[in-house]
Design a protein around this motif. Sequence first.
Motif, PDB file in Angstrom:
ATOM      1  N   UNK A   1       0.833  -1.213   0.000  1.00 40.92           N
ATOM      2  CA  UNK A   1       0.000   0.000   0.000  1.00 40.92           C
ATOM      3  C   UNK A   1       0.862   1.254   0.000  1.00 40.92           C
ATOM      4  N   UNK A   2       1.944   1.232   0.740  1.00 44.31           N
ATOM      5  CA  UNK A   2       2.837   2.385   0.797  1.00 44.31           C
ATOM      6  C   UNK A   2       3.496   2.616  -0.558  1.00 44.31           C
ATOM      7  N   UNK A   3       3.913   1.538  -1.202  1.00 41.61           N
ATOM      8  CA  UNK A   3       4.567   1.663  -2.509  1.00 41.61           C
ATOM      9  C   UNK A   3       3.602   2.197  -3.574  1.00 41.61           C
ATOM     10  N   UNK A   4       2.310   1.932  -3.400  1.00 39.72           N
ATOM     11  CA  UNK A   4       1.329   2.331  -4.407  1.00 39.72           C
ATOM     12  C   UNK A   4       0.793   3.748  -4.207  1.00 39.72           C
ATOM     13  N   UNK A   5       1.039   4.366  -3.070  1.00 45.28           N
ATOM     14  CA  UNK A   5       0.450   5.672  -2.782  1.00 45.28           C
ATOM     15  C   UNK A   5       1.157   6.776  -3.567  1.00 45.28           C
ATOM     16  N   UNK A   6       0.390   7.754  -3.988  1.00 41.23           N
ATOM     17  CA  UNK A   6       0.937   8.878  -4.738  1.00 41.23           C
ATOM     18  C   UNK A   6       1.522   9.911  -3.772  1.00 41.23           C
ATOM     19  N   UNK A   7       2.700  10.401  -4.085  1.00 37.63           N
ATOM     20  CA  UNK A   7       3.320  11.450  -3.269  1.00 37.63           C
ATOM     21  C   UNK A   7       2.542  12.757  -3.351  1.00 37.63           C
ATOM     22  N   UNK A   8       1.678  12.888  -4.341  1.00 36.21           N
ATOM     23  CA  UNK A   8       0.863  14.096  -4.495  1.00 36.21           C
ATOM     24  C   UNK A   8      -0.297  14.153  -3.510  1.00 36.21           C
ATOM     25  N   UNK A   9      -0.637  13.014  -2.915  1.00 35.34           N
ATOM     26  CA  UNK A   9      -1.750  12.944  -1.961  1.00 35.34           C
ATOM     27  C   UNK A   9      -1.167  12.844  -0.551  1.00 35.34           C
ATOM     28  N   UNK A  10      -0.957  13.990   0.078  1.00 36.14           N
ATOM     29  CA  UNK A  10      -0.283  14.042   1.381  1.00 36.14           C
ATOM     30  C   UNK A  10      -1.013  13.238   2.450  1.00 36.14           C
ATOM     31  N   UNK A  11      -2.328  13.312   2.482  1.00 35.03           N
ATOM     32  CA  UNK A  11      -3.109  12.584   3.493  1.00 35.03           C
ATOM     33  C   UNK A  11      -2.982  11.083   3.303  1.00 35.03           C
ATOM     34  N   UNK A  12      -3.087  10.607   2.069  1.00 33.87           N
ATOM     35  CA  UNK A  12      -2.952   9.180   1.793  1.00 33.87           C
ATOM     36  C   UNK A  12      -1.528   8.707   2.103  1.00 33.87           C
ATOM     37  N   UNK A  13      -0.550   9.542   1.798  1.00 35.54           N
ATOM     38  CA  UNK A  13       0.845   9.196   2.081  1.00 35.54           C
ATOM     39  C   UNK A  13       1.064   9.063   3.586  1.00 35.54           C
ATOM     40  N   UNK A  14       0.521  10.019   4.369  1.00 36.00           N
ATOM     41  CA  UNK A  14       0.677   9.976   5.824  1.00 36.00           C
ATOM     42  C   UNK A  14       0.001   8.734   6.397  1.00 36.00           C
ATOM     43  N   UNK A  15      -1.197   8.442   5.903  1.00 39.14           N
ATOM     44  CA  UNK A  15      -1.932   7.278   6.394  1.00 39.14           C
ATOM     45  C   UNK A  15      -1.194   5.977   6.053  1.00 39.14           C
ATOM     46  N   UNK A  16      -0.690   5.876   4.841  1.00 39.99           N
ATOM     47  CA  UNK A  16       0.060   4.678   4.442  1.00 39.99           C
ATOM     48  C   UNK A  16       1.346   4.546   5.248  1.00 39.99           C
ATOM     49  N   UNK A  17       1.990   5.667   5.512  1.00 40.61           N
ATOM     50  CA  UNK A  17       3.212   5.657   6.318  1.00 40.61           C
ATOM     51  C   UNK A  17       2.922   5.202   7.749  1.00 40.61           C
ATOM     52  N   UNK A  18       1.865   5.729   8.348  1.00 43.61           N
ATOM     53  CA  UNK A  18       1.481   5.326   9.708  1.00 43.61           C
ATOM     54  C   UNK A  18       1.155   3.839   9.768  1.00 43.61           C
ATOM     55  N   UNK A  19       0.457   3.351   8.760  1.00 39.47           N
ATOM     56  CA  UNK A  19       0.099   1.929   8.705  1.00 39.47           C
ATOM     57  C   UNK A  19       1.344   1.067   8.578  1.00 39.47           C
ATOM     58  N   UNK A  20       2.287   1.501   7.765  1.00 39.44           N
ATOM     59  CA  UNK A  20       3.539   0.767   7.594  1.00 39.44           C
ATOM     60  C   UNK A  20       4.336   0.738   8.897  1.00 39.44           C
ATOM     61  N   UNK A  21       4.420   1.862   9.586  1.00 41.58           N
ATOM     62  CA  UNK A  21       5.140   1.924  10.866  1.00 41.58           C
ATOM     63  C   UNK A  21       4.495   0.977  11.876  1.00 41.58           C
ATOM     64  N   UNK A  22       3.163   0.991  11.953  1.00 41.92           N
ATOM     65  CA  UNK A  22       2.456   0.118  12.892  1.00 41.92           C
ATOM     66  C   UNK A  22       2.653  -1.355  12.534  1.00 41.92           C
ATOM     67  N   UNK A  23       2.618  -1.687  11.251  1.00 49.53           N
ATOM     68  CA  UNK A  23       2.800  -3.077  10.829  1.00 49.53           C
ATOM     69  C   UNK A  23       4.213  -3.566  11.124  1.00 49.53           C
ATOM     70  N   UNK A  24       5.199  -2.696  10.899  1.00 48.80           N
ATOM     71  CA  UNK A  24       6.580  -3.080  11.219  1.00 48.80           C
ATOM     72  C   UNK A  24       6.736  -3.282  12.727  1.00 48.80           C
ATOM     73  N   UNK A  25       6.118  -2.407  13.509  1.00 49.53           N
ATOM     74  CA  UNK A  25       6.172  -2.544  14.972  1.00 49.53           C
ATOM     75  C   UNK A  25       5.501  -3.835  15.426  1.00 49.53           C
ATOM     76  N   UNK A  26       4.416  -4.225  14.749  1.00 42.30           N
ATOM     77  CA  UNK A  26       3.747  -5.479  15.087  1.00 42.30           C
ATOM     78  C   UNK A  26       4.679  -6.656  14.845  1.00 42.30           C
ATOM     79  N   UNK A  27       5.338  -6.682  13.706  1.00 43.13           N
ATOM     80  CA  UNK A  27       6.297  -7.759  13.410  1.00 43.13           C
ATOM     81  C   UNK A  27       7.436  -7.737  14.430  1.00 43.13           C
TER      82      UNK A  27
END
Length: 140
Positions: A103-129
């Motif tokens: 999801x993070x790789x697919x997000x557009x850098x032009x959409x700041x909100x989507x980028x932030x949300x994808x980044x937060x999700x990635x951080x949380x998923x890495x923390x879970x692992x």
Amino acid sequence: MAIALEILSPEKLLLARDVDMVVIPGTEGDIGVLPGHSKLVTSLRGGLVDIYENGAVAERFYVSGGFAEVTESRVAVLADEIVRQSEINAAKAAEALTAAKDAFAAVSLDDAEAYREASDTLIAAQALVDSVPPHAIDKI
């Protein structure tokens, strides 16, 4: 001397008891809370809440994010998602990380909100692992 700890998910109160110390994963870094701590409200990043009793970690909970409110005598952890570390499913954690990376790789850098949300999700998923208990790592 102890500090009252409450850990709440959107569904229920998971824990309410007095503890010696709590370490919470704040967005700016881990925060150790002892009785008499200064008042604060902080957002949480994905990571482990460590509960100390008798000088050692007695219990750990993974949180995906949320908030914590600290007073001199109480800590309230209000988590988006929370699970005891001992109950983390290693295979599901690995799947969540793969999905978050995609999801993070697919997000557009032009959409700041989507980028932030994808980044937060990635951080949380890495923390879970990263929070998978050592005895469950071979199951990934």
